[in-house]
Design a protein around this motif. Sequence first.
Motif, mmCIF file in Angstrom:
data_model
loop_
_atom_site.group_PDB
_atom_site.id
_atom_site.type_symbol
_atom_site.label_atom_id
_atom_site.label_comp_id
_atom_site.label_asym_id
_atom_site.label_seq_id
_atom_site.Cartn_x
_atom_site.Cartn_y
_atom_site.Cartn_z
ATOM 1 N N HIS A 181 0.801 -1.229 0.000
ATOM 2 C CA HIS A 181 0.000 0.000 0.000
ATOM 3 C C HIS A 181 0.831 1.276 0.000
ATOM 4 O O HIS A 181 0.281 2.358 -0.201
ATOM 5 N N THR A 219 -1.190 2.599 -5.156
ATOM 6 C CA THR A 219 -2.375 3.231 -4.574
ATOM 7 C C THR A 219 -3.453 3.371 -5.642
ATOM 8 O O THR A 219 -3.188 3.139 -6.829
ATOM 9 N N GLN A 276 -5.256 3.866 -0.113
ATOM 10 C CA GLN A 276 -4.097 2.991 0.014
ATOM 11 C C GLN A 276 -4.582 1.628 0.469
ATOM 12 O O GLN A 276 -5.476 1.537 1.305
ATOM 13 N N GLY A 277 -3.978 0.561 -0.065
ATOM 14 C CA GLY A 277 -4.296 -0.785 0.387
ATOM 15 C C GLY A 277 -5.508 -1.396 -0.263
ATOM 16 O O GLY A 277 -5.437 -2.482 -0.806
#
Length: 141
Positions: A79, A83, A95-96
């Motif tokens: 992450h 993005t 993110q993630g």
Amino acid sequence: MRLRTKKLVLASVAGAALMSACGGSSDDTAGQIGSSFQVSPDEAGVATGTAACPAANTKVADVAIIGGTAPYRVLSPNHQDITFGPAGSTAPTSQGEFVVANRNQQFAVFATGCLEMTVTVMDDLRRVATVTVTAASGSGS
């Protein structure tokens, strides 16, 4: 008059049965078990054209999700370096993990540094499609 009423009732019941069998016209989650599920493109890359790796949050591509069952979860293996954001965006918003709510929509992928990673897209039935993301220095070849 009675015969005409019975025909109307039968036609209404048949129409309702057909609509429920196909999942309706606008329900993104109904009736999608047999649909194909893929992303396009399944490989996306960016190259700087210089000796440097791509800067932080460099846009790589907008990726389309085709078929499957909404909603979709887009997952980054790292992450910090991969993005996401809405299609057409110029900066990441997540993110993630990024959620795409509806069938046949897109998401944007951003990269930081030189990398080659696989992003996972999972539909609501836990089927998986992947896109390989490459960010490189030079010409990228």
